[in-house]
Design an enzyme around this catalytic site. Structure first.
Site, PDB file in Angstrom:
ATOM      1  N   GLY A  26      24.106  87.746 -15.333  1.00 52.87           N
ATOM      2  CA  GLY A  26      24.977  88.594 -14.538  1.00 52.87           C
ATOM      3  C   GLY A  26      24.414  89.999 -14.458  1.00 52.87           C
ATOM      4  O   GLY A  26      23.387  90.303 -15.070  1.00 52.87           O
ATOM      5  N   LYS A  54      29.955  93.276 -17.444  1.00 50.86           N
ATOM      6  CA  LYS A  54      29.075  92.278 -16.827  1.00 50.86           C
ATOM      7  C   LYS A  54      29.768  91.677 -15.626  1.00 50.86           C
ATOM      8  O   LYS A  54      30.899  91.190 -15.724  1.00 50.86           O
ATOM      9  CB  LYS A  54      28.726  91.173 -17.832  1.00 50.86           C
ATOM     10  CG  LYS A  54      27.886  90.069 -17.187  1.00 50.86           C
ATOM     11  CD  LYS A  54      27.180  89.195 -18.186  1.00 50.86           C
ATOM     12  CE  LYS A  54      28.123  88.198 -18.837  1.00 50.86           C
ATOM     13  NZ  LYS A  54      27.389  87.167 -19.585  1.00 50.86           N
ATOM     14  N   ASP A  89      19.549  81.785 -26.948  1.00 46.45           N
ATOM     15  CA  ASP A  89      18.948  82.889 -26.202  1.00 46.45           C
ATOM     16  C   ASP A  89      18.540  84.008 -27.154  1.00 46.45           C
ATOM     17  O   ASP A  89      18.758  85.184 -26.870  1.00 46.45           O
ATOM     18  CB  ASP A  89      19.941  83.384 -25.147  1.00 46.45           C
ATOM     19  CG  ASP A  89      19.268  84.246 -24.093  1.00 46.45           C
ATOM     20  OD1 ASP A  89      18.017  84.275 -24.056  1.00 46.45           O
ATOM     21  OD2 ASP A  89      19.983  84.909 -23.311  1.00 46.45           O
TER      22      ASP A  89
END
Ligand SMILES: *[C@@H]1O[C@H](CO)[C@@H](O)[C@H](O)[C@H]1NC(C)=O
Ligand SMILES: *[C@@H]1O[C@H](CO)[C@@H](O)[C@H](O)[C@H]1NC(C)=O
Ligand SMILES: *[C@@H]1O[C@H](CO)[C@@H](O)[C@H](O)[C@H]1NC(C)=O
Ligand SMILES: *[C@@H]1O[C@H](CO)[C@@H](O)[C@H](O)[C@H]1NC(C)=O
Ligand SMILES: *[C@@H]1O[C@H](CO)[C@@H](O)[C@H](O)[C@H]1NC(C)=O
Ligand SMILES: *[C@@H]1O[C@H](CO)[C@@H](O)[C@H](O)[C@H]1NC(C)=O
Ligand SMILES: *[C@@H]1O[C@H](CO)[C@@H](O)[C@H](O)[C@H]1NC(C)=O
Ligand SMILES: *[C@@H]1O[C@H](CO)[C@@H](O)[C@H](O)[C@H]1NC(C)=O
Ligand SMILES: *[C@@H]1O[C@H](CO)[C@@H](O)[C@H](O)[C@H]1NC(C)=O
Length: 892
Positions: free
Chosen positions: A529, A545, A648
């Site tokens: 985003g 975001k 991540d």
């Protein structure tokens, strides 16, 4: 004449007396068998004639031999050195001891006995009362037969290299008063049988890898004065420790009593030292603690999740000298006065809590006070000199929290805030929305920080799908109710209680906060985003975001909300709220992290130097960041059930607050570990090594080992200062690793200097840490997922980097002995062993060996490059590493 005779008689008498006494005390050794056995022991241990001369009588002359009636009853070789020959091949060879049938005490502390305790040892001494094997470098498991030494009173086995389980049979030693197994690598559980050691007054099992619950029987040992189980992986505490009526010193810190509450110590009237830091305890302190244990001097409860207030009785404990309850969720006011306790030389640390209200003279008794990072308001008192007061809400003090943060804290609790003593005309916007909304603060405004943020997670509910802009008639937060009507039904399988994941903001509020999402406020286009900085209506800097539902995975923001719904831990970026009212755009609002993320703060412009040269983070801070990130990941892997995979991990996901404390972000990719079945949970509980990732294919990103791999890249980035390693594509990464990995050798510290970030200023100690961390990184980057160390061991290694190199560099024997056990560094190096081919070679040549490996790597690579790969937005699986096993197969 008479006088003289008197004197002579007197002298004669004296002479006889002395002679008698002497005769009684040291009689020469009468047993030829024992004499031979002593000489045999002297040879097998390589003792020097300095202490044990060959000829003269052992009972009369030898050092450390205690005899009674011509028989040996005590042998003390503590601290002896071996002869040069004895040093050549030192062994645990004490076979001759069996011939001392009356032996009561054997003290070999600080004598080098590298080897296992033989099984026969426990079966051979009926009268042994004292056994001291501290600091002997003993390896392998404690033999079960030690439980047959039924006369034993004192058993010291601390500071060795013991592995394996603690034998249940030790619980038979009912005469034991001292048992010290600390600082080994023992694993498994604390035997329930220890509850039968009724004469125990000293029990130390700290610094091992013991897991499972603390047996409730321990809470009944009424003679126990000293209990130390700190620094293990113990998972729960019995609710009742009330039978510990003699307890003086209790240390249970550094365990994982996740979700546990504070133990009841109502019998411990003599308690002086209470150490329960870093143990993940929840809930309030029992008030009786401070009415019963009046002699408390040292109380350390830092870094738990304790709530409630410090009971008023705490403040009048008469003997306090050191109190640290920082980094909890304590709250409440200071009592008004100190009920007549005189000033003592005492330190008090209550920082990083939620204490509020005015400062009072109760603090006067403490010489050093740290009350930073709370919500104290009002004036600083005049007696306060050695006081740290940063980040409160105090008047006339620097470095305080913002008005907005303070006001919202007080308002949420229905309290009034003095607003730094200013007259109350300039109140917050929120007041306009009326009493019913008092507890909600609205975000808006503009401003903010650096690139950062991140996000993500699991599943959740789509509650607020309001397409109309309810905000357009009301700018003041009528839209903040937890679940506005008109939301679409939640997607199947997704359940998020929106009340748990921050506030609902209206779209209008967010427009205000970010200047209509103008380019000036855009931080970055992230892969999950767009990020904008902003300022809430009450002045708190935030990051918002914006998720475009047309281009993102539909449920990514839901998984992230779900994540925050489940996980609340200080190692993750705080989610302040969300706005889900638009169909095509969803918004998540995070607290702004002042230091940004690791990818942009490893190097920074020094504000004080005009020439704008770049500074880099010092090593201590880097290690702190690595440890913080490891804590966060470890939490996901071990404290969450089922385990959560972050997926991540990279420098830009590691957000940092003003103290460089890690608040992990980028949570929208996270998911439950693949195939986390019931079976897996059971095996994890039993601590079968590496069981947690299995079943999944080696290249899946939904397994914990994948996070470990990515974490290894972050560590390399910290060590080398090469920005972007952790975010690099597979081909870039391969290049990096080809350069870097050959310079990481367990046998050659200096080699690592070739890759260390040149901007780091390192002394010898730090270099050793850097080396250790590089080794950890390498083992995380093992191409075979099953060979990567579990995250909790990575965390342990980061916490004690010296242990990595000092313990391991010397002995591969130990490595073999323990690699199938649960010791963290065994696991680390078990995996190291598989990831480099040099482990069995001689240290001096290992450097060149490694280079050889890396050139071979190139040819091995092309054939394996077809391995499945994943989005290179997140860390790709390595494919460029040599497949060591195969190379070995081919006889290389
Ligand atoms: C000690 O005892 C063992 C077994 O009883 C025997 O084999 C050995 O010879 C004895 N050693 C000495 C020095 O007597
Ligand atoms: C054991 O021997 C050491 C070294 O000779 C000595 O310092 C120590 O006092 C002795 N300990 C006991 C308990 O006799
Ligand atoms: C063993 O000897 C050391 C002296 O080196 C001493 O400090 C220790 O107390 C002794 N152990 C026992 C159990 O007496
Ligand atoms: C040692 O103790 C065990 C019980 O733990 C017992 O079964 C065994 O017979 C004992 N061995 C000897 C030689 O006393
Ligand atoms: C404090 O000190 C004063 C004198 O210095 C003494 O009279 C008083 O008893 C002390 N109070 C306490 C609680 O120790
Ligand atoms: C703060 O300090 C200023 C001067 O330094 C003084 O005028 C003011 O009264 C003080 N305010 C409070 C609330 O103490
Ligand atoms: C502000 O207003 C309230 C009335 O609500 C009043 O009681 C208070 O004294 C005023 N001043 C401050 C600083 O709050
Ligand atoms: C901390 O305590 C709160 C309230 O007791 C609880 O909701 C939260 O889950 C706890 N956090 C952790 C990490 O245990
Ligand atoms: C035991 O561990 C220490 C460090 O903890 C290490 O120095 C020593 O070499 C090890 N000894 C053996 C025999 O493995």
């Amino acid at each position: 004449m008479v006088d003289r005779r008197g004197i002579v008689w007197f002298l004669l008498l004296l002479f006889f007396l002395c002679f008698e006494v002497t005769l009684e005390q040291i009689e020469p050794l009468s047993s030829p068998k024992e004499r031979a056995a002593l000489l045999q022991l002297r040879t097998s241990l390589g003792l020097r004639s300095k202490e044990w001369p060959r000829k003269p009588d052992p009972c009369l002359i030898w050092i450390g031999i205690t005899c009674q009636n011509g028989r040996v009853v005590g042998i003390n070789i503590s601290g002896f050195r071996r002869t040069r020959i004895g040093r050549r091949n030192p062994q645990f060879s004490v076979d001759a001891l069996v011939n001392f049938t009356l032996l009561q005490s054997f003290n070999a502390s600080k004598f080098y006995l590298p080897g296992p305790i033989p099984d026969w040892f426990g079966l051979s001494f009926n009268s042994l009362r004292v056994l001291d094997f501290r600091y002997c470098s003993i390896i392998n498991a404690i033999p079960n037969t030690l439980g047959n030494l039924t006369s034993l009173n004192v058993l010291y086995l601390s500071d060795n290299n013991l592995t394996g389980n603690v034998p249940h049979s030790l619980g038979q030693l009912s005469g034991l008063s001292v048992l010290d197994l600390s600082r080994n690598s023992l694993n498994g559980i604390i035997p329930i049988s220890f509850g039968f050691l009724v004469n125990l007054s000293y029990l130390d099992m700290s610094g091992n890898f013991l897991a499972g619950p603390v047996p409730s029987g321990l809470g009944t040992l009424s003679r126990l004065k000293y209990l130390n189980l700190s620094g293990n992986d113990l998972s729960s505490l019995p609710a009742q420790l009330g039978g510990l009526t003699s307890l003086v010193d209790l240390d249970l810190s550094g365990n994982y009593f996740s979700g546990g509450v504070f133990p009841d110590l109502k019998g411990s009237r003599n308690l002086r030292r209470l150490m329960l830091g870093n143990s993940m305890l929840n809930g309030p302190l029992p008030a009786e603690l401070f009415t019963v244990s009046l002699q408390l001097q040292i109380i350390v409860l830092r870094k738990n999740n304790l709530t409630g207030s410090l009971p008023v009785e705490f403040w009048s404990l008469p003997s306090l000298t050191f109190v640290d309850v920082s980094s909890n969720s304590f709250s409440g006011l200071l009592p008004g006065s100190s009920s007549a306790v005189n000033s003592t030389v005492a330190a008090l640390n209550i920082s990083h809590n939620m204490f509020y209200g005015n400062l009072t003279p109760v603090l006067r008794r403490f010489s050093f006070v740290d009350l930073s990072n709370n919500y104290y308001e009002g004036k600083v008192l005049d007696f306060m000199h050695n006081v740290s007061i940063n980040s409160n809400c105090l008047q006339n003090a620097t470095n305080q929290k913002s008005t907005g943060e303070c006001a919202s804290f007080y308002i949420e609790r229905g309290l009034s805030f003095d607003d730094f003593g200013r007259p109350n005309t300039t109140k917050l916007a929120t007041e306009g929305s009326g009493k019913s909304n008092k507890t909600k603060i609205i975000l808006a405004g503009v401003l903010g920080g650096l690139g950062l943020i991140a996000l993500l997670a699991l599943l959740l509910v789509l509650f607020l799908l309001c397409t109309r802009k309810r905000g357009n008639t009301n700018q003041r937060g009528n839209g903040v109710g937890p679940a506005p009507a008109g939301g679409s039904p939640p997607p199947p399988g997704v359940l998020v209680n929106l009340a748990n994941v921050g506030e609902s903001f209206t779209y209008h509020q967010l427009l205000q906060a970010t200047g209509d999402f103008g380019d000036a406020n855009l931080i970055k286009h992230g892969h999950t985003g767009d990020f904008f900085k902003g300022v809430s209506e009450n002045g708190i800097p935030v990051v918002i975001k914006r998720i475009d539902m047309r281009s993102m995975k539909k449920d990514a923001y839901l998984s992230e909300l779900e994540f925050f719904n489940k996980v609340s831990h200080q190692r993750f970026v705080p989610l302040l709220g969300h706005c889900l009212e638009n169909e095509n755009e969803k918004f998540l609002v995070y607290k702004h992290m002042p230091k940004g993320d690791l990818s942009n703060c490893l190097f920074f412009k020094n504000a004080t130097s005009e020439d704008g040269t770049l500074q880099s983070l010092d090593w201590i801070t880097r290690l702190k960041i690595a440890t913080g990130a490891a804590e966060a990941v470890s939490y996901l892997h071990y404290e969450c059930i089922p385990p959560i995979v972050h997926r991540d991990i990279q420098a830009s996901s590691i957000l940092l607050d003003d103290k460089y404390e890690v608040r992990l972000g980028s949570l929208s990719e996270s998911c439950v570990q693949e195939g986390d079945t019931h079976q897996n949970k059971i095996t994890r509980f039993l601590r079968l090594p590496q069981s947690s990732e299995q079943g999944a294919s080696g290249s899946s990103t939904s397994v914990c080992t994948y996070d470990v791999y990515c974490f290894g890249k972050v560590l390399l980035e910290l060590v080398t200062g090469k920005l972007g390693i952790s975010a690099s594509s597979d081909s870039e990464l391969k290049e990096w690793l080809d350069q870097i990995l050959p310079c990481i050798s367990m046998y050659d510290k200096e080699l690592v200097t070739k890759i260390v970030d040149p901007s780091l200023v390192l002394d010898e100690d730090f270099l050793e840490e850097v080396w250790a961390i590089a080794i950890v990184a390498r083992s995380c980057l093992n191409p075979k997922p099953s060979r990567r160390p579990p995250m909790r061991y990575v965390l342990k290694a980061l916490e004690s980097p010296f242990k990595v190199v000092r313990e391991e560099s010397l002995s591969s024997a130990r490595l073999k002995a323990t690699s199938s056990r649960g010791s963290w560094n065994a696991t680390l190096f078990g995996s190291w062993r598989q990831s480099s081919s040099d482990v069995t070679t001689i240290p001096a040549t290992s450097g060149t060996k490694l280079e050889g490996t890396s050139s071979l790597k190139l040819s091995a690579t092309s054939s394996s490059s077809s391995r499945r790969r994943h989005s290179n937005e997140i860390c790709p699986e390595p494919y460029g590493l040599p497949d060591v096993e195969r190379l070995e197969h081919e006889g290389i």
